[in-house]
Design a protein around this motif. Sequence first.
Motif, PDB file in Angstrom:
ATOM      1  N   TYR A  21      40.425  35.921  36.421  1.00 21.97           N
ATOM      2  CA  TYR A  21      40.218  36.973  35.416  1.00 21.97           C
ATOM      3  C   TYR A  21      40.320  38.325  36.103  1.00 21.97           C
ATOM      4  N   ASP A  23      40.347  42.681  34.808  1.00 19.76           N
ATOM      5  CA  ASP A  23      40.510  43.777  33.863  1.00 19.76           C
ATOM      6  C   ASP A  23      40.388  45.079  34.653  1.00 19.76           C
ATOM      7  N   GLU A  24      40.268  46.170  33.971  1.00 22.28           N
ATOM      8  CA  GLU A  24      40.243  47.481  34.621  1.00 22.28           C
ATOM      9  C   GLU A  24      39.081  47.633  35.607  1.00 22.28           C
TER      10      GLU A  24
END
Length: 123
Positions: A21, A23-24
């Motif tokens: 995983y 994200d930002e």
Amino acid sequence: MAEATIFDKIINKEIPADIIYEDEHTLAFRDINPQAPFHVLVIPKTPIATINDVDETNAHLIGQLYVVAAKLAKEHGFAEDGYRVVMNCNEHGGQTVFHVHLHVLAGLEMGWPPFTNKKKELL
């Protein structure tokens, strides 16, 4: 500036990791020494050395780690049966990499207390 940790190198893709995983603000990858069938580390991309270094400016990042942990537990089918999340702090707390990280462990029934060494003699 502090020396780069192994997690900084993983974030920067300087060394490989089994990333599941990203994200930002966060990254999650499989632990290289798993303690459960599912053992993932969730880290903030912004380095924070220990829990003692969490303050009002970066506390939201710690909350985001838990959001990601819950998302992964659901996606991997562990949310209903249960899972454990652990964050260690400093040497006596078991921290070995000084970049805060959340361990997400699942896939087996876990007991309590979680520790096994020095249990009885310290109580």
